[in-house]
Design an enzyme around this catalytic site. Structure first.
Site, short mmCIF file in Angstrom:
data_model
loop_
_atom_site.label_atom_id
_atom_site.label_comp_id
_atom_site.label_asym_id
_atom_site.label_seq_id
_atom_site.Cartn_x
_atom_site.Cartn_y
_atom_site.Cartn_z
N SER A 147 5.12 -50.85 -85.52
CA SER A 147 4.66 -49.97 -84.32
C SER A 147 3.77 -51.10 -83.39
O SER A 147 4.40 -51.97 -82.79
CB SER A 147 3.82 -48.94 -84.63
OG SER A 147 3.49 -48.08 -83.56
N HIS A 282 5.34 -42.61 -80.06
CA HIS A 282 6.78 -42.57 -80.58
C HIS A 282 7.29 -41.31 -80.16
O HIS A 282 8.19 -40.70 -80.96
CB HIS A 282 7.06 -43.10 -81.92
CG HIS A 282 6.09 -44.27 -81.90
ND1 HIS A 282 6.79 -45.64 -81.53
CD2 HIS A 282 5.24 -44.75 -82.78
CE1 HIS A 282 5.97 -46.60 -81.83
NE2 HIS A 282 5.08 -46.09 -82.84
#
Length: 421
Positions: A147, A282
């Site tokens: 991430s 996300h």
């Protein structure tokens, strides 16, 4: 030789070298300094083509901790202090004070946590390179980041300069925080992320149950149905981290409602853990950040002397794995597209590790950055330390100065082992 408060022996093969001249230590990016081989003989570089393939990986948000830079500043002040000053200067405020003193609520805020984690990770890599002569491009074949960690991975891989990456992560973090605050003001509710842990053989059916309940898949910007759902109802799969762990992102009340449903009607009872995140990363709620990232990535570098160069360099010094595709970036445009989309799409971390382990035969894994979450996720898939578990390699992490010796020695111990699989 100076004594370190790190647990390292006073005399060992991997003890820190003398500090580079002052003109080399300042005004450079965290991972691409002038060639240090011009100053001191490097002891860790290897050009042997048959050494085990090696990956370096970086952590994502949630690993931040007040005081996480203190051991590095105490152990390696000549390298760490100028790096911290550089970070504060580039950001225009004293992020180092927030890291050092907190409070935790201020450090955990997205706008501070993201640049703090990325910068801390690359500071550790700078120390490894400068103090120990570690040649990243020669010892490592591929880089990746979980991430947020993708920002550090792209710097380490030579695809973007540290100053540009720090600017990008700061702008992205601000937009993510603003998007979350706007959703709270317009729709109400609490937003964030919850990890679900289940039995490995139940993961696929758990994901199917979630998709069935939601009526759409967590494909981020590719999912029109998800974008049509009001933020107050949004729940998406943000991360597939391992064979038994996923992360849900969105409205917390909606996530709890989903969990109640799959426990009552889906035959699943996963353990749920609220993550230290104040935003639903996300997910389509982060679309403003994705749009801004794409525009910024089409621009030029902010680094002095490089203002006429594109912000993205391709190819880099090694391959870098995309969170979105779970495969290496294939070109500059592909990198910019996938890096921007990462804001709103599922992080395919488990697929990335399986690809490197099973198809690319990566046998040595080095985690660099705060916390131990990243190395534990990798270790779940490939096994932990020692060649009894991972043939010719292992999984190591550097989040504390005391761990450097073990990792460097382990690399040397496994340098000449062939993988005969």
């Amino acid at each position: 030789m100076r004594s370190l408060a790190t647990g390292l022996p006073k005399r060992c093969r991997y003890a820190p070298r003398r500090q580079l001249p002052r003109e080399v230590s300042h005004g450079t990016c965290l991972t691409r300094q002038q060639p240090i081989s011009n100053h001191i003989q490097v002891r860790h570089a290897s050009t042997k083509p048959h050494r085990p393939r090696t990956a370096i990986f970086f952590p994502g948000q949630g690993v931040q901790r007040v005081g996480m830079l203190t051991p590095w500043l105490e152990a390696f002040p000549a390298t760490a202090k100028p790096a911290v000053e550089e970070i504060d200067h580039l950001l225009g405020y004293k992020l180092s004070t927030i890291i050092e003193e907190g409070p935790n609520s201020l450090l955990t805020a997205t706008g501070n946590a993201q640049p703090a984690i990325m910068a801390s990770s690359l500071l550790i890599l700078r120390i490894l390179e400068r103090e120990f002569g570690f040649q990243t491009a020669e010892r490592v074949d591929v880089t990746l980041g979980h991430s947020l960690g993708e920002f550090a991975a792209l710097v380490a891989g030579g695809f973007v300069q540290f100053e540009d990456s720090l600017y990008l992560v700061r702008k992205r973090a601000e937009l993510m925080a603003e998007s979350s605050q706007k959703a709270r003001e317009e729709f109400g509710g609490d937003y964030g992320m919850i990890a679900l842990v289940t039995e490995p053989n139940h993961l696929a059916s758990l994901i199917d149950s979630i998709h069935e309940f939601l009526g759409y898949h967590s494909a981020g910007s590719k999912s029109e149905s998800a974008l049509d759902v009001p933020p107050i109802q949004q729940v998406l799969i943000a991360n597939i981290n391992s064979k038994n762990q996923i992360v849900l992102s969105g409205n917390i009340a909606a996530i709890k409602q989903l969990l109640t449903h799959i426990r009552q009607f889906g035959g699943h009872d996963p353990r749920a853990v609220r993550l230290k995140s104040d935003s639903p990363f996300h997910s389509p709620l982060m679309k403003p950040a994705a749009t801004a990232m794409r525009k910024l990535l089409d621009g030029k570098s902010r680094v002095k002397g490089k203002e006429d160069q594109d912000i993205v360099t391709f190819p880099g010094k090694m391959e870098c794995i995309s969170n979105v595709s779970a495969r290496p970036f294939t070109g500059a445009e592909d990198l910019k597209d996938l890096w921007a989309r990462q804001c709103v799409e599922t992080v395919r971390w488990w697929d990335s590790i399986k690809y490197l382990d099973q198809e690319q035969k990566v046998r040595r894994w080095i985690g660099i950055g705060p916390g131990k979450v990243g190395r534990n996720l990798v270790g779940k898939e490939v096994g932990m330390r020692g060649r009894d578990v991972v043939k010719g390699g292992g999984v190591w992490g550097i989040s504390d100065p005391k761990e450097i010796e073990e990792m460097l020695k382990a690399l040397d111990d496994t340098e000449n082992i062939r993988d005969d699989e």
